[in-house]
Design a protein around this motif. Structure first.
Motif, PDB file in Angstrom:
ATOM      1  N   LEU C 126      20.014  42.678  40.827  1.00 22.14           N
ATOM      2  CA  LEU C 126      20.019  41.255  41.265  1.00 22.14           C
ATOM      3  C   LEU C 126      20.964  40.861  42.205  1.00 22.14           C
ATOM      4  N   VAL C 127      20.266  40.181  43.221  1.00 20.83           N
ATOM      5  CA  VAL C 127      21.083  39.632  44.530  1.00 20.83           C
ATOM      6  C   VAL C 127      21.111  38.158  44.203  1.00 20.83           C
ATOM      7  N   THR C 128      22.399  37.424  44.099  1.00 19.36           N
ATOM      8  CA  THR C 128      22.188  36.232  43.355  1.00 19.36           C
ATOM      9  C   THR C 128      22.762  35.055  44.562  1.00 19.36           C
ATOM     10  N   GLY C 129      21.849  34.683  45.096  1.00 17.80           N
ATOM     11  CA  GLY C 129      22.392  33.505  46.032  1.00 17.80           C
ATOM     12  C   GLY C 129      22.339  32.290  45.543  1.00 17.80           C
ATOM     13  N   TRP C 130      23.134  31.443  46.221  1.00 17.33           N
ATOM     14  CA  TRP C 130      23.106  30.023  45.844  1.00 17.33           C
ATOM     15  C   TRP C 130      22.913  28.957  46.941  1.00 17.33           C
ATOM     16  N   VAL C 131      22.274  27.894  46.442  1.00 18.56           N
ATOM     17  CA  VAL C 131      22.044  26.831  47.389  1.00 18.56           C
ATOM     18  C   VAL C 131      22.515  25.512  46.933  1.00 18.56           C
ATOM     19  N   ARG C 132      22.509  24.358  47.757  1.00 20.22           N
ATOM     20  CA  ARG C 132      22.826  23.047  47.445  1.00 20.22           C
ATOM     21  C   ARG C 132      21.692  22.497  47.172  1.00 20.22           C
ATOM     22  N   GLY C 133      20.445  22.674  47.306  1.00 20.06           N
ATOM     23  CA  GLY C 133      19.239  21.825  47.237  1.00 20.06           C
ATOM     24  C   GLY C 133      19.268  20.786  48.071  1.00 20.06           C
ATOM     25  N   THR C 134      18.124  20.381  48.135  1.00 20.66           N
ATOM     26  CA  THR C 134      17.816  19.037  48.990  1.00 20.66           C
ATOM     27  C   THR C 134      17.892  17.785  48.053  1.00 20.66           C
ATOM     28  N   ASN C 148      27.582  16.742  45.265  1.00 22.94           N
ATOM     29  CA  ASN C 148      26.814  18.034  45.301  1.00 22.94           C
ATOM     30  C   ASN C 148      27.753  19.117  45.840  1.00 22.94           C
ATOM     31  N   TRP C 149      28.470  18.958  47.102  1.00 22.77           N
ATOM     32  CA  TRP C 149      29.276  19.940  47.502  1.00 22.77           C
ATOM     33  C   TRP C 149      30.288  20.587  46.571  1.00 22.77           C
ATOM     34  N   GLU C 150      31.005  19.547  45.783  1.00 23.93           N
ATOM     35  CA  GLU C 150      32.258  19.967  45.079  1.00 23.93           C
ATOM     36  C   GLU C 150      31.600  20.616  43.743  1.00 23.93           C
ATOM     37  N   ARG C 151      30.330  20.203  43.404  1.00 20.10           N
ATOM     38  CA  ARG C 151      29.731  20.848  42.107  1.00 20.10           C
ATOM     39  C   ARG C 151      29.238  22.200  42.606  1.00 20.10           C
ATOM     40  N   PHE C 152      28.683  22.218  43.895  1.00 15.83           N
ATOM     41  CA  PHE C 152      28.307  23.931  44.315  1.00 15.83           C
ATOM     42  C   PHE C 152      29.535  24.639  44.181  1.00 15.83           C
ATOM     43  N   LEU C 295      19.552  10.607  50.788  1.00  8.48           N
ATOM     44  CA  LEU C 295      20.506  10.447  49.703  1.00  8.48           C
ATOM     45  C   LEU C 295      21.765  10.087  50.095  1.00  8.48           C
ATOM     46  N   PRO C 296      22.517   9.006  49.338  1.00  9.58           N
ATOM     47  CA  PRO C 296      23.774   8.752  49.878  1.00  9.58           C
ATOM     48  C   PRO C 296      24.814   9.914  49.460  1.00  9.58           C
ATOM     49  N   GLY C 297      25.613  10.396  50.267  1.00  4.66           N
ATOM     50  CA  GLY C 297      26.602  11.202  49.967  1.00  4.66           C
ATOM     51  C   GLY C 297      26.129  12.745  49.836  1.00  4.66           C
ATOM     52  N   LEU C 298      24.812  12.920  50.247  1.00  2.00           N
ATOM     53  CA  LEU C 298      24.097  14.352  49.986  1.00  2.00           C
ATOM     54  C   LEU C 298      24.826  15.250  51.011  1.00  2.00           C
ATOM     55  N   THR C 299      24.624  15.171  52.397  1.00  2.00           N
ATOM     56  CA  THR C 299      25.272  16.046  53.209  1.00  2.00           C
ATOM     57  C   THR C 299      26.453  15.209  53.903  1.00  2.00           C
ATOM     58  N   ASP C 300      27.389  16.208  54.486  1.00  2.00           N
ATOM     59  CA  ASP C 300      28.348  15.706  55.285  1.00  2.00           C
ATOM     60  C   ASP C 300      27.806  16.076  56.704  1.00  2.00           C
TER      61      ASP C 300
END
Lengths: 260, 473, 467
Positions: C126-134, C148-152, C295-300
């Motif tokens: 397994l190579v387990t990557g992570w994303v923040r989602g859209t 989103n980013w804090e929870r990531f 969405l409010p606050g999703l991306t910096d």
């Protein structure tokens, strides 16, 4: 200790439920909020305080005889109800004493309405994530052992609860911790949204910690002291978490010297 | 009849003492996963998955999985991973999940998405059951015990809605909130949705809930008489609901091991009770944690303070030790009778095995023979197990049966010998018996479309039938 | 070099108009799953899963999955289901998840448990990557965008802790609370835990975060020049952290289709841009919802990579919500682009859904062929182009994105077969010749320290991580 005041029992209607209250004494009002295990009736601390104050001891909503508010999900909900109780009873300039979990609720109350509260006393109060150590999790140990950890040592515990196994006290705790699990399951015994509000609480505050508290780390007491602008901390050398059981007279004296 | 196979997939690790007769306690809350060997885990997962494929080859209709958390007695910590795999590595068997632990999901839409995907990949072979979980599960995923039953019901309703109501829609329940439910997937089975089975041991709530939904109810390795009584209760609720429950509505799981000789069967069957077996089951070596069994509000209880405590509080002197002691003496006998210390009502589990582990050998031995006698364990050669199976079928009349085997300390070889004999000599005979006894399975007659009957008297009490009523205890 | 295969597993349904040239709009929030045909879904899932097994047979080192929610362009709504299956149906390939969408999990311990189980069943592949989602993912699982980013970050830290710290322990973070973390499972890979890869398109935060953790960073089908700049940024952060990032730290995914003749390759490659392709990618028929992208606050917003400057990304990221006319997202997107003054307006010009976008798409397709984000051809003609990409970007991991959009099973299998027989061996030779070391040849997490890293400025680094 040879004579004692007989408290009056009465109930107050609040948010569609009943709050049971024991009350005695006269003088400036003093509200005592109990531990998460519930109040075990009128005890030496209350009696001592009733010599100088009108002492009001409610069962908080969902505890012991008071109606369980099905909707409540957070200690802050209890704080709101307790403030409504003060207002409904016409109490002002109250000395608010919170024991353990009751102190958490009291701290929440203080952030919401400083006008009704004249003095604040937090005894071994959680509510803040401890900078050091952990708050003992009553959900993962036997509830008798949880109570045992509240005392400075086994001998003192045995003095108070010699036959806990078969005691009704035990069933009362079991009953009461359902409410604790409803409002305080996670995060356990603290609120991340409480510390940022504490610097705005100017109520003179006394923090009391048992030196041998094994339930709520003293680092929380220091944190309260750091965040509250008018707070001082008193360490009771001979006590564990349950200062009100182990050193009721010392605690009463501390409270009285701070109270209105 | 639907005939299935089940094992809890025990973590059999001789090195760490979780297997065999090393005497190490496997009580909950006393273990650390630092002892977990993931190379061994890899072997065991693959062994259990390969055995499932063999089950299909030898002719089982179904393979059943379950899920537990933070415990060596069941490696199905994420049962849906195993379900996904067998969806692709088998092609005929029903994949029975008994079940996903609804209340511990903070976001049950994942279950709707995951299970719909698995149902599609398996081309409609998923049977998706639901459980409430024990204290272990509540603690592992830190889900509030007092809301366990409410969350169970709401999560189920949400999953069904996600599967059957066209999206997008909003869901604003007591415990779950979604602003946009519209997963880009649907279950393969749409009549009306994947078959569900609800397993249980003794909760009346759950039996009644299953009966109201017409979901088959599967009793898990319980003794025959109480099992029969529970099925009767199901039928009673069914009649209140206005339908007659048939064999398609009930299932039974119990331990059956078949072997080449009577002696080998007897000795191998004993292994059910060795190794890291399910601590809830009779004769297990494991020890139930009273703390986990007694989480606040996990099991139903009165919202009223027990009268004994009222009297106590009324005494204005609070800690009146003499009075307390007096009243406590009166209750002492009753309290002592409870195996689990301080449990208000031991509803979550059958009587727990007594705590101390001393003399476990003797206790286990007695228990094994006793279980053989009372049919909760059946062992023998194909010839000798069949009459015993017949006795169970005649007594309980289930439309689904699951043979629980290959558990405890049984090795891969033990398991494969039994499976082979099941396939060649037991399953065909069992299916004949079922036909003869009219034990219709849920895939022969859809339990959810059971025809209406004239409702019983009690059905007139409409308010009692309100779906949410039991939640508001 | 690690060479992998990727497809988004599009939901190809000619009947519902979500496939081919029916012109049906597949804008987010405009679809209902009532159109979903589960019988077709069954066929497609099984097709994509079977193709994965064939990838292994053809000699790919890795197969990559991704996850999206509530959209027809990616059927991996629960990617871990597919990962579980290939863990058992394959035996050699690495299973690359790029990635689980950490912030939308309210209880990320499920990920620790699920992925540890899959890693064991696959015996450490397994190579387990992570994303923040859209926005789409945040809305589907109703997860608060501002966190989103804090929870990531916190979910990642929790998963790693669950994998590496002996239980039981308590976890009391900003967003997640556990009183008893002690799953009865551990990952197979324990040095220190399963390999991770972090995919990305535009976020500088994510690049920096990946570099700080020494996780390989995979750019997803971005143009060559901005991709190179992003890798430079990774290396810069790596030097600050006190190590030199090598090819093992970077990966690149792009579209490559091989076919039997040049003409067939060209015509089949065009299908990348047909059917329900990923709406974020150049030339896609799909339309990103400006509402979801904004969405409010999703991306910096102040932290985009150079790739984010490319017009289409800016447009699809929904810079247009100040424009109230959501019914004309393309027009809005175009205006937004003009406002933002996106450099190099070479990006595909938005095409109105009403009229067949043949001309616009053709232009875009040819343009992408020209700029290497799509490569098609026979084995003989694709190899020099692949070499150009390898030389320019020097990635230790590459993933060929194929079998997508409107490509059929036959299209996919032809290409996979040719990959196996004629392309992969040559690519691996190139990789060796160019010194493109894969993360499995040299563990990126064990990169040795270098002198002169600006590590001393520890507090500043910490502050940056908090963004």
């Amino acid at each position: 200790m040879t004579t004692h005041t007989a408290p009056k029992a009465h109930t107050v209607e609040l948010a569609g439920g009943e709050i049971h209250i024991l009350e005695a004494g006269s003088g400036p009002p003093l509200l005592v909020l109990h531990h998460s295990t519930g109040a075990l009736g009128w005890r030496p601390l209350h009696e001592k305080l009733a010599e100088t104050n009108r002492v009001i001891l409610p069962d908080m909503p969902g505890y012991s005889r008071s109606t369980l508010p099905e909707w409540a999900r957070d200690p802050r909900d209890l704080a709101i109800l307790m403030l409504q109780l003060l207002r409904k009873q016409g109490l002002r300039d109250v000395t608010l004493v919170g024991l353990g979990f009751g102190g958490f609720v009291a701290a929440e109350m203080a952030t919401m309405n400083s006008d009704l509260i004249g003095r604040l006393v937090l005894v071994g109060a959680p509510g803040i994530k401890p900078p050091e150590g952990e708050i003992l999790d009553q959900m993962l140990i036997d509830h008798g052992d949880y109570m045992r950890m509240g005392f400075r040592d086994e001998k003192t515990f045995q003095k108070f609860f010699p036959d806990l196994e078969n005691s009704d006290v035990r069933s009362l705790w079991e009953f009461n911790r359902v409410m604790t699990a409803r409002v305080c399951w996670k995060p356990y015994m603290f609120n991340r949204r409480l510390p940022p509000l504490l610097p705005g609480v100017e109520i003179p505050t006394l923090l009391v910690w048992g030196e041998k508290d094994r339930v709520v780390p003293m680092s929380i007491g220091r944190e309260y002291a750091r965040l509250l602008p008018n707070a001082k901390i008193e360490i009771v050398k001979s006590a564990g978490h349950l200062v009100d059981y182990e050193e009721p007279e010392k605690l009463a004296r501390l409270i009285q010297s701070h109270a209105r | 009849m639907l005939v299935g196979y089940f094992t809890e997939r025990p973590y059999q690790d001789p090195e760490s003492g979780f297997f065999g007769a090393t005497g190490r306690s496997i009580q909950d809350l006393t273990l650390s996963n630092a002892d977990y060997d993931s190379k061994l885990g890899a072997d065991l997962y693959n062994r259990y998955l390969d055995e499932k494929v063999y089950c299909e080859e030898v002719g089982f209709d179904a393979i059943m999985f379950n899920e537990h958390h933070s415990t060596p007695f069941c490696m199905g910590g994420v049962m849906n991973v195993e379900a996904a795999i067998v969806a692709k590595t088998t092609s005929k068997v029903k994949i029975v999940l008994n079940g996903n632990i609804l209340p511990i999901w903070d976001d049950p839409l994942w279950l709707a998405e995951t299970l719909a995907t698995i149902d599609m990949i398996s081309r409609g072979r998923l049977v998706t059951g639901w459980v409430r979980g024990g204290g272990r599960e509540s603690v592992a995923h830190n889900a509030q015990p007092p809301f366990n039953w409410e969350r169970f019901q709401e999560a189920h309703d949400l999953v069904v809605a996600a599967w059957t109501r066209p999206g997008p829609f909003r869901w604003e329940g007591e415990h779950y909130d979604y602003r946009y439910v519209n997963p880009w997937m649907r279950p393969y089975q749409q009549d009306p949705y994947p078959l569900m089975m609800v397993p249980g041991i003794i909760s009346r709530n759950t039996v009644a809930w299953a009966a109201r939904h017409k979901y088959p109810y599967v009793m898990l390795s319980t003794r025959l008489e109480p099992t029969k009584a529970s099925f009767d209760y199901y039928r009673e609720v069914a009649r209140e609901e206005g339908y007659e429950a048939g064999p398609e509505h009930i299932g039974y799981l119990w331990k059956v091991h078949v072997d080449e000789t009577e002696e080998l069967a007897y000795e191998t069957g004993r292994k059910f009770l060795e190794g890291p077996g399910n601590i809830f089951l009779e004769g297990s070596r494991g020890v139930v944690s009273p703390v986990l069994q007694n989480l606040p509000g996990l099991t139903d209880r009165n919202n009223l303070l027990p009268t004994g405590q009222l009297g106590f509080l009324a005494s204005s002197r609070g800690l009146d030790q003499e009075a307390a002691a007096k009243s406590s003496r009166a209750r002492a006998a009753q309290t002592r009778a409870k195996a689990v210390r301080g449990a208000p009502k031991a509803t979550a589990a059958p009587a727990a095995p007594a705590g101390p582990r001393a003399g476990i050998q003797a206790a286990t031995a007695a228990s094994y023979d006793e279980q053989l006698a009372n049919y909760t364990i059946t062992t023998g050669t194909p010839k000798t197990v069949l009459p015993k199976i017949r006795h169970v079928l005649e007594t309980l009349r289930p439309g689904s049966v699951f043979f629980w085997d290959g558990d405890g300390a049984m090795t891969h070889d033990d398991t494969m010998r039994s499976l082979r004999l099941f396939g060649s000599e037991v399953l065909p005979a069992v299916k004949e018996m079922a036909d003869e006894l009219g034990l219709v399975g849920p895939f022969e007659r859809n339990p959810m479309t059971a025809p209406s009957i004239a409702p019983t008297k009690r059905a007139a009490k409409a308010p009692a039938r309100a779906k949410r009523a039991p939640a508001k205890r």
